[in-house]
Design a protein around this motif. Structure first.
Motif, PDB file in Angstrom:
ATOM      1  N   VAL A 191      -3.606   4.082  -0.693  1.00 56.45           N
ATOM      2  CA  VAL A 191      -4.008   3.122  -1.851  1.00 56.45           C
ATOM      3  C   VAL A 191      -3.486   1.805  -1.624  1.00 56.45           C
ATOM      4  O   VAL A 191      -2.202   1.299  -1.295  1.00 56.45           O
ATOM      5  CB  VAL A 191      -3.307   3.735  -3.187  1.00 56.45           C
ATOM      6  CG1 VAL A 191      -3.667   2.598  -4.457  1.00 56.45           C
ATOM      7  CG2 VAL A 191      -3.834   5.124  -3.269  1.00 56.45           C
ATOM      8  N   ARG A 192      -4.268   0.782  -1.494  1.00 58.36           N
ATOM      9  CA  ARG A 192      -3.907  -0.560  -1.186  1.00 58.36           C
ATOM     10  C   ARG A 192      -4.187  -1.546  -2.362  1.00 58.36           C
ATOM     11  O   ARG A 192      -4.729  -1.425  -3.117  1.00 58.36           O
ATOM     12  CB  ARG A 192      -5.076  -1.142  -0.169  1.00 58.36           C
ATOM     13  CG  ARG A 192      -5.097  -0.611   1.051  1.00 58.36           C
ATOM     14  CD  ARG A 192      -6.413  -1.001   1.934  1.00 58.36           C
ATOM     15  NE  ARG A 192      -6.306  -0.709   3.260  1.00 58.36           N
ATOM     16  CZ  ARG A 192      -7.009   0.518   3.791  1.00 58.36           C
ATOM     17  NH1 ARG A 192      -7.478   0.984   2.745  1.00 58.36           N
ATOM     18  NH2 ARG A 192      -6.781   0.923   4.843  1.00 58.36           N
ATOM     19  N   ALA A 210      -3.748  -4.558  -5.362  1.00 59.78           N
ATOM     20  CA  ALA A 210      -4.377  -5.721  -5.519  1.00 59.78           C
ATOM     21  C   ALA A 210      -3.318  -6.777  -5.089  1.00 59.78           C
ATOM     22  O   ALA A 210      -2.231  -6.804  -5.509  1.00 59.78           O
ATOM     23  CB  ALA A 210      -5.096  -5.661  -6.752  1.00 59.78           C
ATOM     24  N   ARG A 221      -9.020  -6.851  -6.319  1.00 60.01           N
ATOM     25  CA  ARG A 221      -9.085  -5.238  -6.524  1.00 60.01           C
ATOM     26  C   ARG A 221      -8.243  -4.415  -5.726  1.00 60.01           C
ATOM     27  O   ARG A 221      -8.191  -4.645  -4.516  1.00 60.01           O
ATOM     28  CB  ARG A 221     -10.683  -5.051  -6.547  1.00 60.01           C
ATOM     29  CG  ARG A 221     -11.567  -5.616  -7.782  1.00 60.01           C
ATOM     30  CD  ARG A 221     -12.801  -5.555  -7.390  1.00 60.01           C
ATOM     31  NE  ARG A 221     -13.251  -3.948  -7.606  1.00 60.01           N
ATOM     32  CZ  ARG A 221     -13.615  -3.529  -8.916  1.00 60.01           C
ATOM     33  NH1 ARG A 221     -13.467  -4.417 -10.063  1.00 60.01           N
ATOM     34  NH2 ARG A 221     -13.799  -2.246  -9.149  1.00 60.01           N
ATOM     35  N   ALA A 222      -7.925  -3.327  -6.377  1.00 54.21           N
ATOM     36  CA  ALA A 222      -7.107  -2.428  -5.510  1.00 54.21           C
ATOM     37  C   ALA A 222      -8.096  -1.569  -5.257  1.00 54.21           C
ATOM     38  O   ALA A 222      -9.220  -1.377  -5.440  1.00 54.21           O
ATOM     39  CB  ALA A 222      -5.978  -1.776  -6.325  1.00 54.21           C
ATOM     40  N   SER A 223      -7.753  -0.630  -3.840  1.00 57.65           N
ATOM     41  CA  SER A 223      -8.651   0.217  -3.379  1.00 57.65           C
ATOM     42  C   SER A 223      -7.975   1.618  -3.089  1.00 57.65           C
ATOM     43  O   SER A 223      -6.676   1.745  -2.941  1.00 57.65           O
ATOM     44  CB  SER A 223      -9.320  -0.275  -2.310  1.00 57.65           C
ATOM     45  OG  SER A 223      -8.518  -0.371  -1.096  1.00 57.65           O
ATOM     46  N   ILE A 224      -8.863   2.698  -3.074  1.00 58.30           N
ATOM     47  CA  ILE A 224      -8.504   3.958  -2.508  1.00 58.30           C
ATOM     48  C   ILE A 224      -9.194   4.507  -1.458  1.00 58.30           C
ATOM     49  O   ILE A 224     -10.386   4.400  -1.853  1.00 58.30           O
ATOM     50  CB  ILE A 224      -8.452   5.020  -3.656  1.00 58.30           C
ATOM     51  CG1 ILE A 224      -7.314   4.577  -4.919  1.00 58.30           C
ATOM     52  CG2 ILE A 224      -8.114   6.268  -3.341  1.00 58.30           C
ATOM     53  CD1 ILE A 224      -7.498   5.449  -6.058  1.00 58.30           C
ATOM     54  N   THR A 225      -8.870   4.968  -0.418  1.00 55.45           N
ATOM     55  CA  THR A 225      -9.712   5.338   0.746  1.00 55.45           C
ATOM     56  C   THR A 225      -8.947   6.737   1.080  1.00 55.45           C
ATOM     57  O   THR A 225      -7.714   6.879   1.481  1.00 55.45           O
ATOM     58  CB  THR A 225      -9.387   4.277   1.977  1.00 55.45           C
ATOM     59  OG1 THR A 225      -9.870   3.083   1.382  1.00 55.45           O
ATOM     60  CG2 THR A 225     -10.364   4.789   2.952  1.00 55.45           C
ATOM     61  N   SER A 263       0.861  -1.265  -0.180  1.00 55.67           N
ATOM     62  CA  SER A 263      -0.026  -0.150  -0.125  1.00 55.67           C
ATOM     63  C   SER A 263       0.985   1.239   0.112  1.00 55.67           C
ATOM     64  O   SER A 263       1.865   1.237   0.473  1.00 55.67           O
ATOM     65  CB  SER A 263      -1.016  -0.064   1.232  1.00 55.67           C
ATOM     66  OG  SER A 263      -0.216   0.245   2.461  1.00 55.67           O
TER      67      SER A 263
END
Length: 250
Positions: free
Chosen positions: A233-234, A236, A241-245, A219
């Protein structure tokens, strides 16, 4: 590209290239590739201009001017080796033409001068007379010239050896965001355990304002210029799936 509420404004598929997307002056965007070239993008991520850059380092980085009218493209390994540009067509100009200069670039160069002594942990300048640094266990210390380092509470502390990096907010130097990670592995090819930890500090008091365990590695993070928003940003894993928090901190 996202707005402040996390909604997508524009997107572009760059799967065939490697690069880093940097925010540019007044909300524009700049994509810096690993091949020493820089693409200037507009708000819809349309390529306006491509600049070849022979910086002599491993990659390039963008620094926005204090008045947000232009930017500097610099070799990461050589902080003084920069080109200064202004406007969407990216017309080259002189550093002297930017009111207030480039605070983030100046801070980075000053830190490098302070960290020139081999064997010392990297120090992060938060004030003219105060720096912070982390040891290999994730403990955090604040130090002033001629005085002993003071240890602060740290949620990133671990029994394992850690690698810690930090960033000071550009417009609000009272906030410092630290990221520490540690891992156990069997040899060089079989990781058994990996973990990351984030902590946002209030510099004057040394209090922890926000802490987060993003979990297993892969990340990245970014602190907003005002120090009140943290983007994580994590990546994949195993085809996921990658993720944005986006985290908001008062």
């Amino acid at each position: 590209m996202l707005d402040m509420e996390g909604r997508t404004i524009a997107s572009i598929d760059r799967s065939s290239e490697t690069g880093v997307l940097w925010p540019g002056p007044n909300g524009g965007a700049l994509a810096v590739t690993s091949k020493h070239s820089v693409q200037i993008l507009d708000r819809q991520l349309t390529v306006l201009k491509t600049i070849d850059y022979e910086g002599g380092g491993t990659c390039c980085r963008v620094f926005v001017s204090a008045d947000r009218t232009g930017f500097a493209i610099c070799s990461v390994s050589l902080g003084q080796n920069c080109r200064y540009l202004r406007g969407e067509p990216a017309s080259e100009t002189s550093r002297d033409n930017f009111h207030g200069g480039f605070p983030e670039l100046d801070k980075l160069n000053k830190q490098r001068q302070q960290n020139s002594t081999k064997g010392r942990p990297e120090q992060y300048l938060v004030k003219d007379d105060e720096s912070w640094f982390f040891d290999r266990k994730g403990n955090v210390f604040r130090v002033k010239p001629g005085m002993q380092a003071v240890k602060l509470p740290s949620p990133t502390t671990t029994l394992l050896d850690s690698g810690c990096v930090a960033v000071v907010s550009e417009e609000n130097p009272d906030r410092l965001l630290a990221s520490c990670s540690d891992e156990l592995s069997l040899g060089d090819e079989l990781p058994l355990y990996a973990h990351e930890r984030l902590a946002l500090y209030d510099v004057p008091s040394g209090r922890v304002l926000f802490k987060l365990d993003p979990g297993v590695g892969n990340s990245t993070f970014k602190l907003s210029p005002d120090g009140k928003r943290i983007v994580v940003v994590r990546g994949a894993a195993f085809g996921g799936r990658a993720s944005i928090t986006i985290y908001y901190v008062p």
